[in-house]
Design an enzyme around this catalytic site. Structure first.
Site, PDB file in Angstrom:
ATOM      1  N   ARG A  80     -93.340 -46.878  70.846  1.00  0.00           N
ATOM      2  CA  ARG A  80     -92.293 -46.215  70.071  1.00  0.00           C
ATOM      3  C   ARG A  80     -91.183 -46.086  70.998  1.00  0.00           C
ATOM      4  NH1 ARG A  80     -89.043 -42.044  70.982  1.00  0.00           N
ATOM      5  NH2 ARG A  80     -90.597 -41.098  72.361  1.00  0.00           N
ATOM      6  N   ASP A  81     -91.025 -45.319  72.116  1.00  0.00           N
ATOM      7  CA  ASP A  81     -89.967 -45.099  72.842  1.00  0.00           C
ATOM      8  C   ASP A  81     -89.447 -46.686  73.382  1.00  0.00           C
ATOM      9  OD1 ASP A  81     -87.635 -44.044  73.853  1.00  0.00           O
ATOM     10  OD2 ASP A  81     -88.990 -42.657  75.158  1.00  0.00           O
ATOM     11  N   HIS A  99     -91.422 -36.945  81.211  1.00  0.00           N
ATOM     12  CA  HIS A  99     -91.057 -38.142  80.406  1.00  0.00           C
ATOM     13  C   HIS A  99     -89.847 -38.852  81.018  1.00  0.00           C
ATOM     14  CE1 HIS A  99     -90.649 -40.330  76.320  1.00  0.00           C
ATOM     15  NE2 HIS A  99     -89.255 -40.485  76.914  1.00  0.00           N
ATOM     16  N   HIS A 113     -87.148 -41.482  82.164  1.00  0.00           N
ATOM     17  CA  HIS A 113     -86.530 -42.907  81.985  1.00  0.00           C
ATOM     18  C   HIS A 113     -85.882 -43.415  83.382  1.00  0.00           C
ATOM     19  CE1 HIS A 113     -86.461 -43.522  77.549  1.00  0.00           C
ATOM     20  NE2 HIS A 113     -86.906 -42.121  77.514  1.00  0.00           N
ATOM     21  N   CYS A 162     -82.928 -45.006  74.295  1.00  0.00           N
ATOM     22  CA  CYS A 162     -82.968 -43.986  72.743  1.00  0.00           C
ATOM     23  C   CYS A 162     -81.658 -44.681  72.306  1.00  0.00           C
ATOM     24  CB  CYS A 162     -82.877 -42.579  73.263  1.00  0.00           C
ATOM     25  SG  CYS A 162     -82.268 -41.586  71.906  1.00  0.00           S
ATOM     26  N   ASN A 164     -88.399 -46.287  79.723  1.00  0.00           N
ATOM     27  CA  ASN A 164     -88.963 -45.648  80.318  1.00  0.00           C
ATOM     28  C   ASN A 164     -89.572 -46.271  81.869  1.00  0.00           C
ATOM     29  OD1 ASN A 164     -89.512 -45.257  77.262  1.00  0.00           O
ATOM     30  ND2 ASN A 164     -90.037 -43.270  78.186  1.00  0.00           N
TER      31      ASN A 164
END
Ligand code: HMG
Ligand code: MG
Length: 287
Positions: free
Chosen positions: A13-14, A205, A207, A238, A247
């Site tokens: 996803r990310d 989370h 990055h 993002c 990430n």
């Protein structure tokens, strides 16, 4: 005994949401199927957002329907509103995530509403998820810095995290969206958040834009956090956070944890195969 750390894989996803070239659905499915054998308890597979906002995630339902589900893995999806929730539930997502921000400008750019409006929008999602017995995770973005507003006050992060917990999220994932965190900033932020949310219900989370993510994880371990999000191959970013890079890489994170005597239960051979698979995706590291 080794302390256990849970790595929450967000690569599909990310990691993929920011890829400029649309990744074929079969490649996404193949990646998730490989990751399913790596020992993760959770894989964030996709997100149910309008294609005009994030074209790369337009095949969310096809991805969830295409994968071969491992019994031990919970497959999660982002759901910004009740429309997204209904689609995710229809596609049998095991868990959903709502996402808020600690910065007003980022909230407007990313989800087209204020922080307060976003919380209102999440209420029906949480209610429906509770009725369906689906766990809900909550994200807070911009926990140390915002691409539009600069430094973010730790108290602003704490307030949003507390709201998401009150709504019923089982865990709050703290997003250093643009990777501007340093161990000192992460520490100050976590101290403020822990006034409202216990460390056992927090995830980091981070990055890795400035190469600080592993040090930020170490600072968070010292504050009692035992869950961290990462992306295979360090994919990611993002689309609404200019300059946001990947990430923290799953393999680098797992190696660091291993060397610090934490147990992750991940299989490095399978992770290497997944890295090889995504290495064909192109120039993801230089954005
Ligand atoms: P909006 O345009 O204000 O939505 O977007 P709307 O409610 O006005 O609806 C507009 C149209 O979209 C309507 O269709 C709706 O039906 C449809 P129309 O009448 O025009 O034909 N629609 C939907 N379609 C499919 N799925 C849906 C959906 N909702 C409405 N869920 C919205 C508001 C929140 C939907 C939009 O801003 C959005 O989806 N934003 C998400 C952007 C995004 O995905 N960003 C990346 C994820 S967050 C992130 O990466 C950070 C994180 O990793 C943590 C960190 O690093 O900090 C989590
Ligand atoms: Mg992120």
């Amino acid at each position: 005994m080794m302390d256990k750390v849970r790595i929450y894989e967000v690569g599909p996803r990310d990691g993929l949401q920011n890829e400029k070239t649309i990744v074929p659905t079969q490649t996404k499915v193949a990646l998730i199927d490989l990751l399913s054998n790596a020992g993760f308890s959770h894989i964030e597979a996709t997100s149910f957002v309008p294609a005009k906002w994030v074209p790369q995630m337009a095949d969310a339902a096809e991805v969830l329907n295409g994968i071969t589900r491992a019994k031990s893995v919970i497959y999660a999806a982002l759901t910004p509103n009740i429309i997204g929730y209904e689609k995710a539930h229809a596609a049998k997502a095991d868990e959903v995530a709502i996402f808020a921000a600690a910065s007003e400008t980022f909230s407007q750019k990313n989800i087209n509403c204020s922080i307060a409006e976003s919380i209102e929008r999440f209420v029906p999602v949480i209610e429906r998820a509770r009725a369906d017995n689906i766990p809900v995770r909550g994200y807070v973005s911009c926990v140390v810095g915002c691409p539009y507003e600069g430094e973010i006050d730790p108290e602003a992060v704490a307030k949003v995290a507390a709201k998401l917990l009150d709504l019923g999220c089982y865990e709050i994932s703290l997003g250093d969206t643009i990777g501007s965190g340093t161990p000192a900033k992460i520490n100050a932020m976590l101290k403020a958040v822990k006034e409202y949310v216990p460390a056992e219900q927090l995830a980091g989370h981070y990055h890795d834009t400035n190469g600080n993510a592993l040090d930020n994880v170490k600072a968070s371990l010292a504050e009692g956090l035992r869950t961290f999000d990462s992306a295979i191959g360090g994919l990611g970013g993002c689309p609404y956070a200019p300059g946001a890079k990947g990430n923290v890489s799953t393999v680098k994170l797992a190696q660091m944890l291993d060397s610090e005597n934490y147990y992750t239960g991940l299989d490095f051979d399978v992770l290497a195969q997944a890295e090889t698979l995504i290495s064909t995706l192109g120039e993801h590291h230089d954005r």
